[in-house]
Design a protein around this motif. Sequence first.
Motif, PDB file in Angstrom:
ATOM      1  N   PHE A   1     -15.295   1.207 -14.800  1.00  0.00           N
ATOM      2  CA  PHE A   1     -14.448   1.995 -13.863  1.00  0.00           C
ATOM      3  C   PHE A   1     -15.289   2.130 -12.521  1.00  0.00           C
ATOM      4  O   PHE A   1     -14.639   2.149 -11.514  1.00  0.00           O
ATOM      5  CB  PHE A   1     -14.483   3.250 -14.783  1.00  0.00           C
ATOM      6  CG  PHE A   1     -14.067   4.353 -13.757  1.00  0.00           C
ATOM      7  CD1 PHE A   1     -12.487   4.631 -13.783  1.00  0.00           C
ATOM      8  CD2 PHE A   1     -14.710   5.432 -13.076  1.00  0.00           C
ATOM      9  CE1 PHE A   1     -12.120   5.445 -12.883  1.00  0.00           C
ATOM     10  CE2 PHE A   1     -14.415   6.321 -12.478  1.00  0.00           C
ATOM     11  CZ  PHE A   1     -12.816   6.353 -12.287  1.00  0.00           C
ATOM     12  N   ARG A   2     -16.600   2.226 -12.599  1.00  0.00           N
ATOM     13  CA  ARG A   2     -17.250   2.192 -11.387  1.00  0.00           C
ATOM     14  C   ARG A   2     -16.889   1.076 -10.278  1.00  0.00           C
ATOM     15  O   ARG A   2     -17.047   1.171  -9.272  1.00  0.00           O
ATOM     16  CB  ARG A   2     -18.854   2.495 -11.551  1.00  0.00           C
ATOM     17  CG  ARG A   2     -18.990   3.880 -12.302  1.00  0.00           C
ATOM     18  CD  ARG A   2     -20.414   4.377 -12.222  1.00  0.00           C
ATOM     19  NE  ARG A   2     -20.382   5.890 -12.663  1.00  0.00           N
ATOM     20  CZ  ARG A   2     -21.631   6.381 -12.236  1.00  0.00           C
ATOM     21  NH1 ARG A   2     -22.734   5.866 -12.030  1.00  0.00           N
ATOM     22  NH2 ARG A   2     -21.840   7.723 -13.000  1.00  0.00           N
ATOM     23  N   ILE A   3     -16.990  -0.141 -11.343  1.00  0.00           N
ATOM     24  CA  ILE A   3     -16.953  -1.253 -10.294  1.00  0.00           C
ATOM     25  C   ILE A   3     -15.390  -1.187  -9.678  1.00  0.00           C
ATOM     26  O   ILE A   3     -15.194  -1.891  -8.610  1.00  0.00           O
ATOM     27  CB  ILE A   3     -16.915  -2.561 -11.208  1.00  0.00           C
ATOM     28  CG1 ILE A   3     -18.569  -2.566 -11.541  1.00  0.00           C
ATOM     29  CG2 ILE A   3     -16.655  -3.848 -10.422  1.00  0.00           C
ATOM     30  CD1 ILE A   3     -18.836  -3.864 -12.534  1.00  0.00           C
ATOM     31  N   LEU A   4     -14.346  -0.708 -10.481  1.00  0.00           N
ATOM     32  CA  LEU A   4     -12.979  -0.952 -10.172  1.00  0.00           C
ATOM     33  C   LEU A   4     -12.731   0.227  -9.160  1.00  0.00           C
ATOM     34  O   LEU A   4     -11.806   0.045  -8.044  1.00  0.00           O
ATOM     35  CB  LEU A   4     -12.086  -0.458 -11.278  1.00  0.00           C
ATOM     36  CG  LEU A   4     -11.806  -1.905 -12.262  1.00  0.00           C
ATOM     37  CD1 LEU A   4     -10.892  -1.600 -13.325  1.00  0.00           C
ATOM     38  CD2 LEU A   4     -11.250  -3.086 -11.467  1.00  0.00           C
ATOM     39  N   VAL A   5     -13.648   1.367  -9.134  1.00  0.00           N
ATOM     40  CA  VAL A   5     -13.351   2.347  -8.218  1.00  0.00           C
ATOM     41  C   VAL A   5     -13.553   2.231  -6.681  1.00  0.00           C
ATOM     42  O   VAL A   5     -13.010   2.856  -5.636  1.00  0.00           O
ATOM     43  CB  VAL A   5     -13.934   3.761  -8.596  1.00  0.00           C
ATOM     44  CG1 VAL A   5     -15.469   3.759  -8.413  1.00  0.00           C
ATOM     45  CG2 VAL A   5     -13.193   5.065  -8.179  1.00  0.00           C
ATOM     46  N   ILE A   6     -14.630   1.413  -6.410  1.00  0.00           N
ATOM     47  CA  ILE A   6     -15.057   0.949  -5.059  1.00  0.00           C
ATOM     48  C   ILE A   6     -13.829   0.496  -4.368  1.00  0.00           C
ATOM     49  O   ILE A   6     -13.488   1.034  -3.265  1.00  0.00           O
ATOM     50  CB  ILE A   6     -16.296   0.046  -5.365  1.00  0.00           C
ATOM     51  CG1 ILE A   6     -17.290   0.968  -5.951  1.00  0.00           C
ATOM     52  CG2 ILE A   6     -16.700  -0.270  -3.910  1.00  0.00           C
ATOM     53  CD1 ILE A   6     -18.640   0.218  -6.081  1.00  0.00           C
ATOM     54  N   PRO A   7     -13.309  -0.714  -4.863  1.00  0.00           N
ATOM     55  CA  PRO A   7     -12.082  -1.396  -4.073  1.00  0.00           C
ATOM     56  C   PRO A   7     -10.778  -0.385  -3.894  1.00  0.00           C
ATOM     57  O   PRO A   7     -10.219  -0.313  -2.594  1.00  0.00           O
ATOM     58  CB  PRO A   7     -11.943  -2.477  -4.703  1.00  0.00           C
ATOM     59  CG  PRO A   7     -12.191  -2.601  -5.936  1.00  0.00           C
ATOM     60  CD  PRO A   7     -13.370  -1.674  -6.091  1.00  0.00           C
ATOM     61  N   VAL A   8     -10.546   0.414  -4.775  1.00  0.00           N
ATOM     62  CA  VAL A   8      -9.601   1.014  -4.907  1.00  0.00           C
ATOM     63  C   VAL A   8      -9.947   2.331  -3.477  1.00  0.00           C
ATOM     64  O   VAL A   8      -9.061   2.728  -2.979  1.00  0.00           O
ATOM     65  CB  VAL A   8      -9.480   1.994  -6.215  1.00  0.00           C
ATOM     66  CG1 VAL A   8      -8.234   3.221  -6.186  1.00  0.00           C
ATOM     67  CG2 VAL A   8      -9.036   0.938  -7.151  1.00  0.00           C
ATOM     68  N   SER A   9     -11.208   3.002  -3.637  1.00  0.00           N
ATOM     69  CA  SER A   9     -11.673   3.766  -2.625  1.00  0.00           C
ATOM     70  C   SER A   9     -11.664   3.245  -1.390  1.00  0.00           C
ATOM     71  O   SER A   9     -10.995   3.823  -0.407  1.00  0.00           O
ATOM     72  CB  SER A   9     -12.784   4.428  -3.122  1.00  0.00           C
ATOM     73  OG  SER A   9     -12.973   5.023  -4.339  1.00  0.00           O
ATOM     74  N   VAL A  10     -11.742   2.118  -1.274  1.00  0.00           N
ATOM     75  CA  VAL A  10     -11.937   1.539   0.282  1.00  0.00           C
ATOM     76  C   VAL A  10     -10.602   1.225   0.679  1.00  0.00           C
ATOM     77  O   VAL A  10     -10.203   1.357   1.815  1.00  0.00           O
ATOM     78  CB  VAL A  10     -12.610  -0.118   0.132  1.00  0.00           C
ATOM     79  CG1 VAL A  10     -12.247  -0.816   1.419  1.00  0.00           C
ATOM     80  CG2 VAL A  10     -14.067   0.301  -0.280  1.00  0.00           C
ATOM     81  N   ALA A  11      -9.356   0.989  -0.126  1.00  0.00           N
ATOM     82  CA  ALA A  11      -8.108   0.900   0.222  1.00  0.00           C
ATOM     83  C   ALA A  11      -7.458   2.120   0.781  1.00  0.00           C
ATOM     84  O   ALA A  11      -6.805   2.139   1.630  1.00  0.00           O
ATOM     85  CB  ALA A  11      -7.382   0.091  -1.227  1.00  0.00           C
ATOM     86  N   VAL A  12      -8.027   3.120  -0.298  1.00  0.00           N
ATOM     87  CA  VAL A  12      -7.233   4.439  -0.028  1.00  0.00           C
ATOM     88  C   VAL A  12      -7.766   4.865   1.477  1.00  0.00           C
ATOM     89  O   VAL A  12      -7.202   5.604   2.149  1.00  0.00           O
ATOM     90  CB  VAL A  12      -7.709   5.596  -0.869  1.00  0.00           C
ATOM     91  CG1 VAL A  12      -7.451   7.054  -0.746  1.00  0.00           C
ATOM     92  CG2 VAL A  12      -7.006   5.029  -2.249  1.00  0.00           C
TER      93      VAL A  12
END
Length: 316
Positions: A238-249
């Motif tokens: 989850f922590r790995i996936l949340v980084i690119p999602v956060s960058v996109a947001v």
Amino acid sequence: MFKSAKDIYFFLVVLYSGSALTVFRENIGLILLWAIGLLIFRRETYYTPRKLLIALGVWVGYFIVNTVIIRSFHPYFLFTYVAQIMIAYWLLSYYAARITEAYENVIYVLTVISLLFYVVQVLAPEDMLTLFKRIDLSQNLFPRRDYASIGIYTYHAVGMFDLFPRNSGFTWEPGPFSCYIALAMFFNIVRNGVRLTDRTRLLVFFIALVSTQSSTGFIALLAILLWYVMSWNNNPVFRILVIPVSVAVMALIYLNVPWLEDKINIEASQQLEDVMHEAKRSKGSYAPGRFVSLQLRIKDFQNYPVAGFGGNTKAQ
């Protein structure tokens, strides 16, 4: 909120840090603030603890090294951090672990006050400016701006939108006020066990932060949200996936929120040589953007890599 003179003093320290009044920026302001604290905390100061002596000793040692390197003596520069260290010690010794909650409470009161005044400023800006000019306590701090302050609120007419000026709160500009709010929001979430339980207070903070239209405050809010999301899930995937999602947001918000993209693009386009030329041409102060400011400080570090330019501000 004010149960003792020490609580009132803490409130005064927060107001002082807002730098909205001329007296808060002059030497006499810090001297008076320190003198008042010395009177209120005289018992705590009478038996000076070892920790405070060590902190003061480290600062005085640095000051001696700096004085030798820059070859000039600046006593007020010495006093500045002696006073600030002592003020910090007084407040920490009194509040201990409660100091973050005390800070949050003070900022909440000032935030509510700011929103009340901000609504009036949006609805009747000219009338409010006329009134504030009559009771202005800033002593014409920024004569080239529509600026007036009564300490607990500052009339600041500069904004991204004509109908919605930027909320400066008790500070001299919206940016610093947004940072105070963001820090208070962080303390609130931590105090409540990393939960959004105090929703009314957080909503007030959020509305005020948006009203500042500050790129710094908005980025700080995004950082807090990212920290909050990651705190609730320890799963490494989850922590790995949340980084690119956060960058996109964040990229999406950056492209659609005008006071982020426009302001950052304007400041990024500044050139160091142009700023230096404009300052020399105008023969006065010229405020550069964040990126140029970083370049200037790098040059200062290159010129004085050991102990900085200290109290010799003309050397910067």
